[in-house]
Design an enzyme around this catalytic site. Structure first.
Site, PDB file in Angstrom:
ATOM      1  N   ASP A 195       6.989 -23.225 -23.410  1.00  0.00           N
ATOM      2  CA  ASP A 195       7.797 -22.580 -21.690  1.00  0.00           C
ATOM      3  C   ASP A 195       9.030 -22.278 -23.187  1.00  0.00           C
ATOM      4  OD1 ASP A 195       9.382 -21.049 -19.870  1.00  0.00           O
ATOM      5  OD2 ASP A 195       9.788 -23.382 -18.969  1.00  0.00           O
TER       6      ASP A 195
ATOM      7  N   GLU B 144       4.062 -33.293 -22.766  1.00  0.00           N
ATOM      8  CA  GLU B 144       2.931 -32.260 -21.640  1.00  0.00           C
ATOM      9  C   GLU B 144       1.589 -31.917 -22.254  1.00  0.00           C
ATOM     10  OE1 GLU B 144       4.587 -29.203 -19.168  1.00  0.00           O
ATOM     11  OE2 GLU B 144       5.565 -30.663 -17.781  1.00  0.00           O
TER      12      GLU B 144
ATOM     13  N   TYR C 184       7.362 -31.418 -10.513  1.00  0.00           N
ATOM     14  CA  TYR C 184       8.605 -30.121 -10.113  1.00  0.00           C
ATOM     15  C   TYR C 184       7.942 -30.275  -8.787  1.00  0.00           C
ATOM     16  CZ  TYR C 184      10.503 -29.155 -14.395  1.00  0.00           C
ATOM     17  OH  TYR C 184      10.812 -28.922 -15.963  1.00  0.00           O
TER      18      TYR C 184
ATOM     19  N   GLU D 124      11.392 -34.577 -16.628  1.00  0.00           N
ATOM     20  CA  GLU D 124      11.388 -33.488 -15.764  1.00  0.00           C
ATOM     21  C   GLU D 124      11.565 -33.490 -14.307  1.00  0.00           C
ATOM     22  OE1 GLU D 124       9.831 -30.214 -17.940  1.00  0.00           O
ATOM     23  OE2 GLU D 124       9.690 -31.068 -20.095  1.00  0.00           O
TER      24      GLU D 124
HETATM   25  C1  GCB Z   1       7.543 -27.985 -18.069  1.00  0.00           C
HETATM   26  C2  GCB Z   1       7.368 -27.815 -19.260  1.00  0.00           C
HETATM   27  C3  GCB Z   1       8.627 -27.057 -19.988  1.00  0.00           C
HETATM   28  C4  GCB Z   1       9.398 -26.620 -19.015  1.00  0.00           C
HETATM   29  C5  GCB Z   1       9.268 -26.577 -17.345  1.00  0.00           C
HETATM   30  C6  GCB Z   1       9.564 -25.485 -16.548  1.00  0.00           C
HETATM   31  O1  GCB Z   1       7.538 -29.498 -17.544  1.00  0.00           O
HETATM   32  O2  GCB Z   1       7.979 -29.200 -20.122  1.00  0.00           O
HETATM   33  O3  GCB Z   1       8.656 -27.522 -21.526  1.00  0.00           O
HETATM   34  O4  GCB Z   1      10.294 -25.178 -19.868  1.00  0.00           O
HETATM   35  O5  GCB Z   1       7.698 -26.837 -17.488  1.00  0.00           O
HETATM   36  O6  GCB Z   1      10.747 -25.198 -16.430  1.00  0.00           O
HETATM   37  O7  GCB Z   1       8.033 -25.158 -16.143  1.00  0.00           O
END
Ligand code: GCB
Length: 583
Positions: free
Chosen positions: A165, A405, A457, A493
């Site tokens: 991403d 990841e 997330y 993250e």
């Molecule tokens: C993740 C990735 C990161 C993405 C992020 C997202 O888990 O490690 O590269 O940018 O999520 O914003 O989805």
């Protein structure tokens, strides 16, 4: 690998300038002569990425051809001369005066060629073919077809179809240097430090170019200390230990640096010298804690990207200064070089300003299908070697991250990462080695990694808009992870997209309020878990990525600052948590 420097025995010429550039959309070029056969020559800035500089180049990933010419400075006669690229994304082939020098695969890491035999005093023609196309057997991978993989992690419908991403910016992205040394030279230096009560101890291992009767002289100075030690070479290696009584240790709050200089002595002459800044510190995992100089340290910080409009992914000194100013303002003490090693200068400033860095290889979005697996393994090993060779002497680097990841539920994943982990440990036993995962308890590599780095997330990609449910799930998951692996956990993250200027009360997804709320509630939870050793918000700034239905305007809006570095509400909220006394 030593960064080139100018001193009384060495000299550096930078080729940063406007070069001649041509696209090769039919991929027909086969040698350096091809450059002049291609249409559409235009100036390009080196270093930079080509994608945001030209209206017809945004999604063009290569090949592109670069050409420039240079003369050698006065006085380089009889010297060893080296051509060095800081980073070319993704694959570079290089010719000097129409002679092929070689190729290098993989961005974000330096490579060099000894050009003593090919270089002329004047009128050198340098040609570089750069291929940034995405392919299943490249690392990081892209254009993967066949087996369906997890939707969110695969970014399957995006364009360009990267398996990660961030935008696959292409080009010569860090400075190209030509440098001269003596024919007998310091090839490499490795510094390791320890702390013995009140004193520091600095172990220095030096490799020279040739097994000649010579010795090395080491000078260490700073903070009132000065010592000099000499050591004879045994073959190409000389080693010394320098004691520093009453040492001032390096830490994030007190980034005390010492000057180490090494001279290569032949008979009575100094034939080469190299100087560097070093810091005396220790770092290790102990039980549930991360210990810096034997004191527990809690990481506050971010994942980041080398990303800015127009220049793309480039070494941009002013942006480095700006980002450190933002990190300082907000109260961060650390960051991860997500998802590739950043420039050497970023680490030099981390040493100087006192930031703790998790240094990550470019292995993002890895998957484990058989085809191409051996090539991907070789590349990952190469990246571990190159990153550690480049960054091993930075006190700011407190940890190595092998990957971000990976889809490591596949059976091949475990031996794959065991091999990378063993390789990293054999090169550097002084720092923890980890890997950043979204798999949680199913991550096989957590069984042998030194600590657990998790990306989560909840409240965004799942439990969307429902922070109560998100937080209670996260709480249970963290406890389960800790019970299973018994290791400290860094939440590497977490975050939410916020469109700058979009507001909602009560907070709602994509508003600045929701992002601020989600991040502060995550932090509140993390601080209740004694085994959590840090919180890294995703991301410091908004950044460019491939186009797709979850990425308005081709941007990832999870920055707490905008792409042009203006604070969103979340930045102020985080600052009030990380720097409570500043208001
Ligand atoms: C993740 C990735 C990161 C993405 C992020 C997202 O888990 O490690 O590269 O940018 O999520 O914003 O989805």
């Amino acid at each position: 690998m030593l960064y080139p420097q100018s001193n009384s025995h060495r000299q550096v010429l930078t080729l940063s300038d406007f070069w001649d550039f041509r696209f090769d959309p039919h991929d027909t070029g086969i040698d350096s002569g091809w450059f002049s056969g291609l249409a559409g020559g235009r100036p390009i800035a080196v270093p930079s990425s080509w994608n945001e500089q030209f209206e017809d180049g945004r999604d063009f990933l290569g090949p592109g051809w670069y050409q420039t010419s240079f003369d050698l400075p006065w006085g380089w006669d009889g010297k060893r001369i080296v051509l060095r690229f800081g980073s070319v994304n993704y694959l570079a082939e290089v010719w000097l005066n129409d002679k092929p020098l070689g190729m290098h695969e993989g961005g974000h890491l330096p490579f060099e060629f000894d050009i003593t035999a090919f270089v002329q005093a004047t009128g050198n023609k340098l040609v570089v073919r750069v291929d940034g196309r995405l392919a299943f057997d490249r690392v990081p991978p892209g254009n993967v077809t066949g087996d369906p993989v997890d939707f969110f992690a695969s970014h399957a419908g995006n364009y360009p179809q990267a398996q990660f991403d961030f935008f696959p910016f292409c080009g010569i992205q860090r400075p190209v240097l030509v440098y001269a040394t003596a024919r007998d030279f310091v090839r490499d230096v490795t510094v390791q430090t320890e702390f013995t009560g009140s004193g520091g101890r600095v172990h220095v291992h030096v490799e020279s170019s040739a097994a000649i009767p010579s010795k090395a002289r080491f000078h260490l100075s700073g903070h009132g200390h000065h010592s000099t030690v000499e050591a004879a070479f045994s073959g190409e290696v000389a080693e010394a230990t320098l004691d520093v009584p009453d040492v001032l240790l390096w830490s994030a709050g007190n980034p005390n640096l010492y000057n180490l200089s090494i001279e290569l002595v032949q008979d009575r002459d100094i034939v080469d010298s190299y100087s560097m800044k070093i810091g005396v510190r220790t770092i290790r995992v102990d039980g549930n804690q991360l210990l810096l100089n034997d004191q527990p340290v809690y990481l506050t910080g971010f994942g980041r990207h080398e990303d800015f409009s127009v220049v793309g992914r480039v070494y941009l000194p002013a942006l480095i200064v700006k980002d450190y100013a933002l990190l300082h303002w907000i109260g961060a003490n650390s960051f991860r070089t997500s998802h590739y090693p950043y420039s050497e200068q970023m680490l030099d400033l981390a040493d100087q300003l006192g930031f703790l860095v998790i240094d990550e290889t470019p292995a993002v979005g890895l998957y484990f299908r058989e085809d191409g697996l051996e090539k991907r393994r070789a590349l990952c090993l190469q990246y571990v070697n190159e990153m550690m060779a480049r960054d091993k002497n930075h006190p700011s680097v407190i940890m190595w991250s092998l990957a971000n990841e990976p889809h490591s539920t596949a059976p091949h994943a475990r031996p794959f990462f065991e091999q990378l982990y063993a390789q990293a440990k054999s090169l550097d036993a002084t720092r923890p080695v980890t890997l950043v995962s979204f798999l949680g308890v199913d991550e096989q590599a957590f069984e042998f990694c030194d600590l657990v780095c998790l990306n989560r997330y909840f409240g965004w990609y799942s439990q969307s808009g429902n922070l109560d449910e998100a937080l209670s799930l996260l709480s249970v998951e963290l406890d389960t992870l800790h019970e299973k692996f018994g290791k400290p956990i860094l939440l590497a993250e977490f975050g939410a997209d916020a469109i700058p200027g979009h507001h909602a009360q009560p907070p709602e997804m994509f508003s600045e309020e929701y992002q601020a709320e989600m991040i502060s509630r995550y932090i509140e939870l993390l601080r209740q878990k004694p085994y959590v050793i840090g919180e890294h918000v995703w991301n410091l700034c908004d950044f460019k990525t491939s186009q797709g239905i979850t990425r308005a305007g081709g941007l990832n809006y999870k920055g707490v600052f905008t792409r042009d570095r203006r604070p969103k509400l979340a930045a102020h909220r985080i600052r009030s948590i990380w720097r409570p006394s500043e208001g």
